[in-house]
Design an enzyme around this catalytic site. Structure first.
Site, PDB file in Angstrom:
ATOM      1  N   ARG A  37       0.823  -1.206   0.000  1.00  0.00           N
ATOM      2  CA  ARG A  37       0.000   0.000   0.000  1.00  0.00           C
ATOM      3  C   ARG A  37       0.860   1.260   0.000  1.00  0.00           C
ATOM      4  O   ARG A  37       0.346   2.364  -0.080  1.00  0.00           O
ATOM      5  CB  ARG A  37      -0.969   0.014   1.198  1.00  0.00           C
ATOM      6  CG  ARG A  37      -1.924  -1.172   1.185  1.00  0.00           C
ATOM      7  CD  ARG A  37      -3.331  -0.819   0.683  1.00  0.00           C
ATOM      8  NE  ARG A  37      -3.353  -0.089  -0.572  1.00  0.00           N
ATOM      9  CZ  ARG A  37      -3.711  -0.608  -1.746  1.00  0.00           C
ATOM     10  NH1 ARG A  37      -4.064  -1.844  -1.843  1.00  0.00           N
ATOM     11  NH2 ARG A  37      -3.720   0.136  -2.819  1.00  0.00           N
ATOM     12  N   HIS A  67      12.716  -3.546  -4.019  1.00  0.00           N
ATOM     13  CA  HIS A  67      11.569  -3.522  -4.940  1.00  0.00           C
ATOM     14  C   HIS A  67      10.549  -2.507  -4.439  1.00  0.00           C
ATOM     15  O   HIS A  67      10.110  -2.564  -3.302  1.00  0.00           O
ATOM     16  CB  HIS A  67      10.954  -4.928  -5.000  1.00  0.00           C
ATOM     17  CG  HIS A  67      10.021  -5.166  -6.154  1.00  0.00           C
ATOM     18  ND1 HIS A  67       8.975  -4.316  -6.448  1.00  0.00           N
ATOM     19  CD2 HIS A  67       9.972  -6.152  -7.085  1.00  0.00           C
ATOM     20  CE1 HIS A  67       8.330  -4.786  -7.513  1.00  0.00           C
ATOM     21  NE2 HIS A  67       8.919  -5.900  -7.920  1.00  0.00           N
ATOM     22  N   TYR A  70       4.392  -2.680  -5.557  1.00  0.00           N
ATOM     23  CA  TYR A  70       3.892  -2.916  -6.920  1.00  0.00           C
ATOM     24  C   TYR A  70       2.564  -2.214  -7.188  1.00  0.00           C
ATOM     25  O   TYR A  70       2.047  -2.246  -8.284  1.00  0.00           O
ATOM     26  CB  TYR A  70       3.791  -4.413  -7.219  1.00  0.00           C
ATOM     27  CG  TYR A  70       3.059  -5.203  -6.158  1.00  0.00           C
ATOM     28  CD1 TYR A  70       1.670  -5.233  -6.128  1.00  0.00           C
ATOM     29  CD2 TYR A  70       3.761  -5.902  -5.174  1.00  0.00           C
ATOM     30  CE1 TYR A  70       1.003  -5.927  -5.150  1.00  0.00           C
ATOM     31  CE2 TYR A  70       3.092  -6.602  -4.183  1.00  0.00           C
ATOM     32  CZ  TYR A  70       1.708  -6.613  -4.182  1.00  0.00           C
ATOM     33  OH  TYR A  70       1.040  -7.303  -3.201  1.00  0.00           O
ATOM     34  N   HIS A 107       7.778  -1.569 -11.131  1.00  0.00           N
ATOM     35  CA  HIS A 107       6.913  -1.912 -12.259  1.00  0.00           C
ATOM     36  C   HIS A 107       6.579  -0.611 -12.972  1.00  0.00           C
ATOM     37  O   HIS A 107       6.048   0.315 -12.331  1.00  0.00           O
ATOM     38  CB  HIS A 107       5.635  -2.580 -11.774  1.00  0.00           C
ATOM     39  CG  HIS A 107       5.865  -3.919 -11.134  1.00  0.00           C
ATOM     40  ND1 HIS A 107       4.835  -4.720 -10.696  1.00  0.00           N
ATOM     41  CD2 HIS A 107       7.006  -4.605 -10.875  1.00  0.00           C
ATOM     42  CE1 HIS A 107       5.343  -5.842 -10.195  1.00  0.00           C
ATOM     43  NE2 HIS A 107       6.658  -5.793 -10.282  1.00  0.00           N
ATOM     44  N   GLU A 142      11.145  -3.085 -14.573  1.00  0.00           N
ATOM     45  CA  GLU A 142      10.952  -4.528 -14.683  1.00  0.00           C
ATOM     46  C   GLU A 142      10.207  -4.874 -15.969  1.00  0.00           C
ATOM     47  O   GLU A 142       9.256  -4.181 -16.351  1.00  0.00           O
ATOM     48  CB  GLU A 142      10.187  -5.051 -13.452  1.00  0.00           C
ATOM     49  CG  GLU A 142      10.018  -6.565 -13.476  1.00  0.00           C
ATOM     50  CD  GLU A 142       9.592  -7.163 -12.139  1.00  0.00           C
ATOM     51  OE1 GLU A 142       9.539  -6.433 -11.125  1.00  0.00           O
ATOM     52  OE2 GLU A 142       9.327  -8.376 -12.127  1.00  0.00           O
ATOM     53  N   ASP A 176      12.379 -10.433 -15.788  1.00  0.00           N
ATOM     54  CA  ASP A 176      11.634 -11.434 -15.016  1.00  0.00           C
ATOM     55  C   ASP A 176      11.237 -12.558 -15.975  1.00  0.00           C
ATOM     56  O   ASP A 176      10.510 -12.324 -16.949  1.00  0.00           O
ATOM     57  CB  ASP A 176      10.395 -10.765 -14.401  1.00  0.00           C
ATOM     58  CG  ASP A 176       9.622 -11.692 -13.477  1.00  0.00           C
ATOM     59  OD1 ASP A 176       9.299 -12.816 -13.910  1.00  0.00           O
ATOM     60  OD2 ASP A 176       9.329 -11.291 -12.333  1.00  0.00           O
ATOM     61  N   HIS A 179       7.510 -13.165 -16.368  1.00  0.00           N
ATOM     62  CA  HIS A 179       6.857 -12.077 -17.085  1.00  0.00           C
ATOM     63  C   HIS A 179       7.152 -12.112 -18.581  1.00  0.00           C
ATOM     64  O   HIS A 179       6.235 -11.967 -19.390  1.00  0.00           O
ATOM     65  CB  HIS A 179       7.291 -10.720 -16.512  1.00  0.00           C
ATOM     66  CG  HIS A 179       6.853 -10.504 -15.090  1.00  0.00           C
ATOM     67  ND1 HIS A 179       7.160  -9.364 -14.392  1.00  0.00           N
ATOM     68  CD2 HIS A 179       6.126 -11.276 -14.242  1.00  0.00           C
ATOM     69  CE1 HIS A 179       6.649  -9.441 -13.166  1.00  0.00           C
ATOM     70  NE2 HIS A 179       6.023 -10.595 -13.057  1.00  0.00           N
ATOM     71  N   HIS A 211      14.890 -11.764 -12.363  1.00  0.00           N
ATOM     72  CA  HIS A 211      13.929 -12.446 -11.487  1.00  0.00           C
ATOM     73  C   HIS A 211      13.710 -13.827 -12.095  1.00  0.00           C
ATOM     74  O   HIS A 211      13.201 -13.925 -13.213  1.00  0.00           O
ATOM     75  CB  HIS A 211      12.598 -11.696 -11.442  1.00  0.00           C
ATOM     76  CG  HIS A 211      12.641 -10.448 -10.610  1.00  0.00           C
ATOM     77  ND1 HIS A 211      11.652  -9.482 -10.672  1.00  0.00           N
ATOM     78  CD2 HIS A 211      13.526 -10.046  -9.668  1.00  0.00           C
ATOM     79  CE1 HIS A 211      11.945  -8.519  -9.800  1.00  0.00           C
ATOM     80  NE2 HIS A 211      13.080  -8.833  -9.190  1.00  0.00           N
ATOM     81  N   ASP A 224       0.890 -13.422 -15.631  1.00  0.00           N
ATOM     82  CA  ASP A 224       1.719 -13.093 -14.461  1.00  0.00           C
ATOM     83  C   ASP A 224       1.320 -13.871 -13.207  1.00  0.00           C
ATOM     84  O   ASP A 224       0.916 -13.283 -12.207  1.00  0.00           O
ATOM     85  CB  ASP A 224       1.712 -11.585 -14.187  1.00  0.00           C
ATOM     86  CG  ASP A 224       2.703 -11.201 -13.095  1.00  0.00           C
ATOM     87  OD1 ASP A 224       3.494 -12.073 -12.656  1.00  0.00           O
ATOM     88  OD2 ASP A 224       2.695 -10.029 -12.673  1.00  0.00           O
ATOM     89  N   HIS A 226       3.269 -16.629 -10.875  1.00  0.00           N
ATOM     90  CA  HIS A 226       4.550 -17.308 -10.705  1.00  0.00           C
ATOM     91  C   HIS A 226       4.357 -18.748 -10.212  1.00  0.00           C
ATOM     92  O   HIS A 226       3.469 -19.009  -9.406  1.00  0.00           O
ATOM     93  CB  HIS A 226       5.410 -16.569  -9.677  1.00  0.00           C
ATOM     94  CG  HIS A 226       5.708 -15.151 -10.054  1.00  0.00           C
ATOM     95  ND1 HIS A 226       6.644 -14.385  -9.393  1.00  0.00           N
ATOM     96  CD2 HIS A 226       5.211 -14.351 -11.034  1.00  0.00           C
ATOM     97  CE1 HIS A 226       6.688 -13.178  -9.938  1.00  0.00           C
ATOM     98  NE2 HIS A 226       5.832 -13.130 -10.929  1.00  0.00           N
ATOM     99  N   GLU A 256      11.325 -15.309  -7.012  1.00  0.00           N
ATOM    100  CA  GLU A 256      10.058 -14.754  -6.489  1.00  0.00           C
ATOM    101  C   GLU A 256       8.990 -15.820  -6.661  1.00  0.00           C
ATOM    102  O   GLU A 256       7.922 -15.573  -7.218  1.00  0.00           O
ATOM    103  CB  GLU A 256       9.636 -13.517  -7.275  1.00  0.00           C
ATOM    104  CG  GLU A 256      10.636 -12.401  -7.339  1.00  0.00           C
ATOM    105  CD  GLU A 256      10.174 -11.295  -8.275  1.00  0.00           C
ATOM    106  OE1 GLU A 256       9.872 -11.570  -9.450  1.00  0.00           O
ATOM    107  OE2 GLU A 256      10.085 -10.154  -7.806  1.00  0.00           O
TER     108      GLU A 256
HETATM  109 ZN    ZN Z   1       5.135 -11.188 -11.387  1.00  0.00          ZN
HETATM  110 FE    FE Z   2       9.466  -9.940 -10.815  1.00  0.00          FE
HETATM  111 FE    FE Z   3       8.111  -7.159  -9.583  1.00  0.00          FE
END
Ligand code: ZN
Ligand code: FE
Ligand code: FE
Length: 279
Positions: A37, A67, A70, A107, A142, A176, A179, A211, A224, A226, A256
């Site tokens: 958040r 990071h 997101y 991102h 990313e 990534d 991704h 990643h 997306d 993982h 991740e």
């Molecule tokens: Zn992802």
């Molecule tokens: Fe990632």
């Molecule tokens: Fe990410």
């Protein structure tokens, strides 16, 4: 030398993250600078930073990846949302200066119907406001899965953002595997071609981190989600080819995958076992 680690909780500070990393035979790691958040980050504790820096030096750890939350959106339709992304990232980068020489990944954003071109302009504008000539952190865009209105689902979009950034030596890319596979880059059957494409469009000199994730969905699915290493549509063999590729050496590799610490320890051992170079 393989620098491999995973995403860790930053709740107990930097020294605790280094301890966790060393426990699972990792020599790099990633963490969120604050909760998704984007609430206030914990203040820097100089004692914690000093303990971390000496541990990292003694144990030969590589650079780490911070990071950004997101949920930030540098190309939102709403000005206050873009401003919030800017303030949050600027604040993160100010704190990163206590730990010089590391990486800050984010991102790029979702253009939410304004079109990729408008998104690209806004993301570059934000970077031009927060990057400082004296900063010692490299900010990474990313590669995204191209889910919904995500910007950065193609190498060309990342290149267009970088083209508009004034302080180009402060920006790089984090690749990534989940991704780009979801975005339609077939790293299972054509890893060399994908890497050549990245080099032609973005330039491998900009690639600063990887990643390493498997994907629950097939190539080009734009989803997306993982998966654990070897349990998805990319598979262990293709992911081992990524860490062994001669053109991808020297970058921190962060997992991740949906794992707790012992699951990560298992994946790190598995991947170290697949690495052909010097451990
Ligand atoms: Zn992802
Ligand atoms: Fe990632
Ligand atoms: Fe990410």
């Amino acid at each position: 030398m393989l620098f491999i680690g995973c995403h860790l909780s930053s709740a107990k500070g930097f020294a605790a993250m280094a301890e966790d990393a060393l426990k699972i035979n990792a020599n790099t790691f990633q963490f969120f600078t604050r909760n998704p958040r984007g609430s206030r980050a914990k203040a820097i504790d100089p004692k914690d930073v000093a303990a971390f820096l000496s541990m990292s030096r003694e144990q030969g750890m590589g650079v780490f990846v911070a990071h950004a939350p997101y949920t930030l959106n540098a190309c939102s339709k709403e000005e206050h949302t873009r401003e919030f992304a800017l303030q949050t990232m600027a604040d993160d980068l100010a704190r990163m200066e206590y730990l010089p020489g590391n990486l800050y990944n984010f991102h790029p954003g979702c253009h939410v119907g304004q079109g990729a071109q408008a998104g690209i302009e806004m993301i570059a504008e934000l970077l031009n406001k927060i990057l400082k000539p004296e900063q010692q952190t490299t900010v990474l865009l990313e590669t995204m899965a191209g889910k919904g209105t995500e910007v950065g689902g193609t190498f060309e979009e990342l290149r267009q953002i970088i083209d508009r950034v004034e302080l180009k030596d402060k920006v790089g890319v984090c690749l990534d595997t989940c991704h780009i596979h979801d975005a339609g880059y077939d790293i299972v059957h054509n890893l060399n071609g994908v890497i050549e494409g990245f080099d032609r469009v973005v330039g491998l000199g900009r690639l600063k981190a990887i990643h390493l994730n498997d994907s629950l969905n097939p190539c080009g699915s734009h989803k997306d989600r993982h998966a654990k290493i070897g349990e998805g549509h990319i598979g262990l063999e293709a992911l081992a080819n990524v860490i062994n590729h001669p053109k991808l050496q020297g970058r921190p590799v962060c997992l991740e995958t949906p794992n707790d610490l012992s699951g990560y320890a298992h994946e790190i051992a598995l991947l170290r076992g697949c690495f052909h170079g010097e451990a």
